[in-house]
Design a protein around this motif. Structure first.
Motif, PDB file in Angstrom:
ATOM      1  N   LYS A  37     -24.450  30.111  12.277  1.00 12.85           N
ATOM      2  CA  LYS A  37     -25.290  29.909  11.091  1.00 12.85           C
ATOM      3  C   LYS A  37     -26.651  30.602  11.175  1.00 12.85           C
ATOM      4  CE  LYS A  37     -23.554  25.438   9.518  1.00 12.85           C
ATOM      5  NZ  LYS A  37     -23.978  24.092   9.102  1.00 12.85           N
ATOM      6  N   LEU A  38     -26.969  31.139  12.323  1.00 16.17           N
ATOM      7  CA  LEU A  38     -28.300  31.720  12.492  1.00 16.17           C
ATOM      8  C   LEU A  38     -28.637  32.747  11.412  1.00 16.17           C
ATOM      9  CD1 LEU A  38     -30.689  31.322  14.373  1.00 16.17           C
ATOM     10  CD2 LEU A  38     -29.810  33.143  15.808  1.00 16.17           C
ATOM     11  N   PRO A  39     -27.679  33.618  11.039  1.00 16.43           N
ATOM     12  CA  PRO A  39     -28.035  34.591   9.997  1.00 16.43           C
ATOM     13  C   PRO A  39     -28.409  33.941   8.660  1.00 16.43           C
ATOM     14  CG  PRO A  39     -26.078  35.300  11.166  1.00 16.43           C
ATOM     15  CD  PRO A  39     -26.352  33.896  11.606  1.00 16.43           C
ATOM     16  N   GLY A  73     -28.280  37.105  15.815  1.00 19.17           N
ATOM     17  CA  GLY A  73     -27.357  36.045  16.222  1.00 19.17           C
ATOM     18  C   GLY A  73     -26.074  36.697  16.679  1.00 19.17           C
ATOM     19  N   ASN A  74     -24.940  36.305  16.085  1.00 19.95           N
ATOM     20  CA  ASN A  74     -23.684  36.947  16.440  1.00 19.95           C
ATOM     21  C   ASN A  74     -23.606  38.367  15.879  1.00 19.95           C
ATOM     22  OD1 ASN A  74     -23.595  35.977  13.882  1.00 19.95           O
ATOM     23  ND2 ASN A  74     -21.488  35.267  13.981  1.00 19.95           N
ATOM     24  N   ALA A  75     -24.543  38.691  14.969  1.00 19.25           N
ATOM     25  CA  ALA A  75     -24.737  40.061  14.510  1.00 19.25           C
ATOM     26  C   ALA A  75     -26.219  40.176  14.171  1.00 19.25           C
ATOM     27  CB  ALA A  75     -23.892  40.330  13.262  1.00 19.25           C
ATOM     28  N   VAL A  76     -26.699  41.409  14.113  1.00 18.00           N
ATOM     29  CA  VAL A  76     -28.112  41.589  13.755  1.00 18.00           C
ATOM     30  C   VAL A  76     -28.193  41.817  12.247  1.00 18.00           C
ATOM     31  CG1 VAL A  76     -30.161  43.017  14.067  1.00 18.00           C
ATOM     32  CG2 VAL A  76     -28.662  42.527  16.003  1.00 18.00           C
ATOM     33  N   THR A  77     -29.048  41.050  11.595  1.00 16.98           N
ATOM     34  CA  THR A  77     -29.212  41.178  10.158  1.00 16.98           C
ATOM     35  C   THR A  77     -30.679  41.430   9.845  1.00 16.98           C
ATOM     36  OG1 THR A  77     -27.459  39.521   9.926  1.00 16.98           O
ATOM     37  CG2 THR A  77     -28.664  40.109   7.938  1.00 16.98           C
ATOM     38  N   VAL A  78     -30.922  42.426   9.019  1.00 16.59           N
ATOM     39  CA  VAL A  78     -32.296  42.746   8.613  1.00 16.59           C
ATOM     40  C   VAL A  78     -32.462  42.340   7.146  1.00 16.59           C
ATOM     41  CG1 VAL A  78     -34.047  44.554   8.431  1.00 16.59           C
ATOM     42  CG2 VAL A  78     -32.273  44.725  10.186  1.00 16.59           C
ATOM     43  N   TYR A  84     -29.370  43.901   5.229  1.00 20.66           N
ATOM     44  CA  TYR A  84     -28.618  44.968   5.892  1.00 20.66           C
ATOM     45  C   TYR A  84     -28.064  44.427   7.199  1.00 20.66           C
ATOM     46  CZ  TYR A  84     -27.654  49.470   8.123  1.00 20.66           C
ATOM     47  OH  TYR A  84     -27.058  50.530   8.749  1.00 20.66           O
ATOM     48  N   ARG A  85     -26.776  44.504   7.366  1.00 15.14           N
ATOM     49  CA  ARG A  85     -26.149  44.037   8.595  1.00 15.14           C
ATOM     50  C   ARG A  85     -26.012  45.216   9.552  1.00 15.14           C
ATOM     51  NH1 ARG A  85     -22.721  39.813   9.542  1.00 15.14           N
ATOM     52  NH2 ARG A  85     -24.327  38.658   8.498  1.00 15.14           N
ATOM     53  N   GLY A  86     -26.751  45.176  10.646  1.00 12.09           N
ATOM     54  CA  GLY A  86     -26.650  46.260  11.617  1.00 12.09           C
ATOM     55  C   GLY A  86     -27.920  46.367  12.440  1.00 12.09           C
ATOM     56  N   GLU A  87     -27.810  47.104  13.542  1.00 12.39           N
ATOM     57  CA  GLU A  87     -28.932  47.186  14.480  1.00 12.39           C
ATOM     58  C   GLU A  87     -29.937  48.265  14.103  1.00 12.39           C
ATOM     59  OE1 GLU A  87     -28.901  46.216  18.235  1.00 12.39           O
ATOM     60  OE2 GLU A  87     -27.131  44.943  18.178  1.00 12.39           O
ATOM     61  N   ASP A  88     -29.579  49.154  13.166  1.00 10.08           N
ATOM     62  CA  ASP A  88     -30.456  50.265  12.854  1.00 10.08           C
ATOM     63  C   ASP A  88     -31.553  49.802  11.887  1.00 10.08           C
ATOM     64  OD1 ASP A  88     -31.666  52.635  12.221  1.00 10.08           O
ATOM     65  OD2 ASP A  88     -29.796  53.769  12.120  1.00 10.08           O
TER      66      ASP A  88
END
Lengths: 166, 294
Positions: A40-42, B247-252, B267-271
């Motif tokens: 849920k963190l995102p 978290g389980n993915a990087v979200t900007v 934006y979902r991603g590390e960039d």
């Protein structure tokens, strides 16, 4: 994520224990809590601080567990546990303070869940009534009322246990 | 009552001495949890299946409002505009769109597999939200029933949204966080940030607030500060905030205020620099912006 677990792991473990009164189950719940945090963190938008948000997830999971049939069955077998928490009958002066603390803990753990949770979040976790309301998804006024009621119950029970200073 | 209060103040020490003596979240616990998180990343949790099913059913209900628009790799920009056309018919607020949405790195070469985007669009008079997913086969906008498999979190690449501006600040946690025991952290470009427990890093500059949350927060904060220093800002924005959640993915998340409206690009991603570029390229969409069909 490892840093989050290290930072808040003990708070989660201990809150879970205050609810469930069982180390194994508290550890089990802690795993569930951080799995949920991970998922849920995102979606965390910062309406509360991170600690309150994580404790809210923990409190909800613990209350779900308390409501489950299997949990009630286990607790029926263990309900005498708190009667056996060792408290010296004739404590020496040196250990008096510690005995007093043991009685305090025992009486807090005997509180009904709705009072115990506000006492624990306020005095153990150091949250204020607004933060507790966020964790418990409750109104701030309700939290304050429950704290007052919890103090009244504790005062009575501690006096009964011979803690005259209460 | 004062004595009771004094006694209750001893609860942390009392509980630590009696209930929790020798009991900590140790390395073994942390490893166990991390291993479980790792496993959960490999396959969707069974607990999520009912939620996915419910999401599919809800989206299916939206079919009565859908338009039939084909989505293909080459036409991404046009489909964004067509999504805007769909939104315009249902909302009262100005629509802002980025100038493009770069394809994932692995797809930019020639001869690679074709990538398709699926658009999930919601709108009412107070706002709109366009969610973007990668899918194997082209599927028209909002036609979730045509997808071969339910959408999963891993297919989500981002969102574009706009809504009426509310009085609530973009990051209510800000004042709380600043009042706590945060340590100073110097970032690229002389930016002074605050580091809270290595899990949250935040700072403010030029009417914008920046907040990084999650694992390796100081590292991401450093990348974000460097990216901000090297790019522009949303034209005409009256301040905003950039939020990174690792978290389980990087979200900007980039949110900005314009008049009585608030816009957000996810934006979902590390960039991080790419995410900012996409957000900062956003301009108001009007129907004449729509590129001609291929």
């Amino acid at each position: 994520m490892e840093q989050i677990i290290i930072q808040y792991g003990n708070s989660v473990l201990r809150l879970a224990y205050f609810y469930l009164q069982d180390r194994g189950m508290a550890e089990d719940i802690a795993q569930e809590v951080f799995l949920r945090v991970w998922q849920k963190l995102p979606t965390f938008r910062g309406e509360s601080d991170l600690k309150s948000w994580i404790l809210r997830i923990a409190a909800n999971l613990c209350k779900d567990r308390l409501r489950s049939w299997s949990w009630r069955r286990v607790r029926l077998m263990e309900e005498e546990f708190w009667e056996t928490l060792p408290v010296g009958a004739n404590p020496s002066a040196q250990t008096l303070a510690r005995e007093k603390q043991a009685v305090l803990v025992r009486e807090v753990m005997r509180l009904p869940v709705k009072y115990r949770e506000v006492v624990v979040l306020f005095y153990y976790h150091g949250l204020d009534s607004r933060e507790i309301a966020l964790v418990l998804d409750s109104k701030e006024g309700t939290v304050r009322n429950r704290l007052a009621r919890a103090r009244a119950i504790l005062k009575k029970s501690l006096l009964k246990e011979g803690i005259t200073g209460a | 009552m004062r004595n009771l209060e004094q006694l209750l103040q001893q609860l942390p020490e009392a509980a630590d001495n009696t209930l929790f003596a020798g009991w900590e979240m140790d390395e073994r616990h942390v490893k166990t949890i991390l291993a479980r998180l790792e496993r959960s990343n490999r396959k969707p949790s069974r607990q999520l299946y009912p939620l996915l099913a419910a999401a599919v059913m809800l989206a299916a209900l939206a079919l009565v409002l859908t338009a039939s628009i084909p989505v293909a790799r080459a036409a991404l920009q046009q489909v964004l505009a067509e999504a805007a056309l769909w939104v315009k018919a249902r909302t009262g607020i100005p629509i802002y769109l980025p100038q493009g949405w770069p394809l994932p790195n692995k797809e930019t070469g020639t001869g690679g597999p074709t990538i398709n985007y699926y658009f999930e669009v919601f709108s009412n008079m107070e706002g709109y939200n366009i969610n973007i997913y990668t899918v194997e086969e082209p599927v028209p906008l909002n036609q979730v029933a045509q997808l071969k498999t339910p959408l999963s979190e891993s297919q989500y690449v981002g969102s574009i949204s706009g809504k009426l501006r509310k009085n609530a600040p973009a990051l209510p946690v800000w004042d709380q966080a600043k009042s706590k025991k945060a340590t100073r952290l110097e970032l690229p470009g002389g930016v002074i940030a605050y580091n809270l427990d290595q899990v949250e890093v935040f700072w403010e500059k030029g009417g914008w607030r920046y907040w990084v949350l999650g694992h390796d927060a100081p590292d991401y904060a450093e990348k974000l500060a460097a990216a901000v220093g090297g790019t522009g800002q949303v034209p005409k924005a009256e301040g905003g905030c950039v939020r990174i959640v690792a978290g389980n993915a990087v979200t900007v998340y980039v949110a900005w205020n314009l008049g009585e409206y608030q816009y957000e690009l996810v934006y979902r991603g590390e960039d991080i620099a790419r995410a900012l570029d996409i957000a900062y390229s956003a301009t108001q969409w009007i129907e004449t912006n729509m590129p001609p069909p291929d």
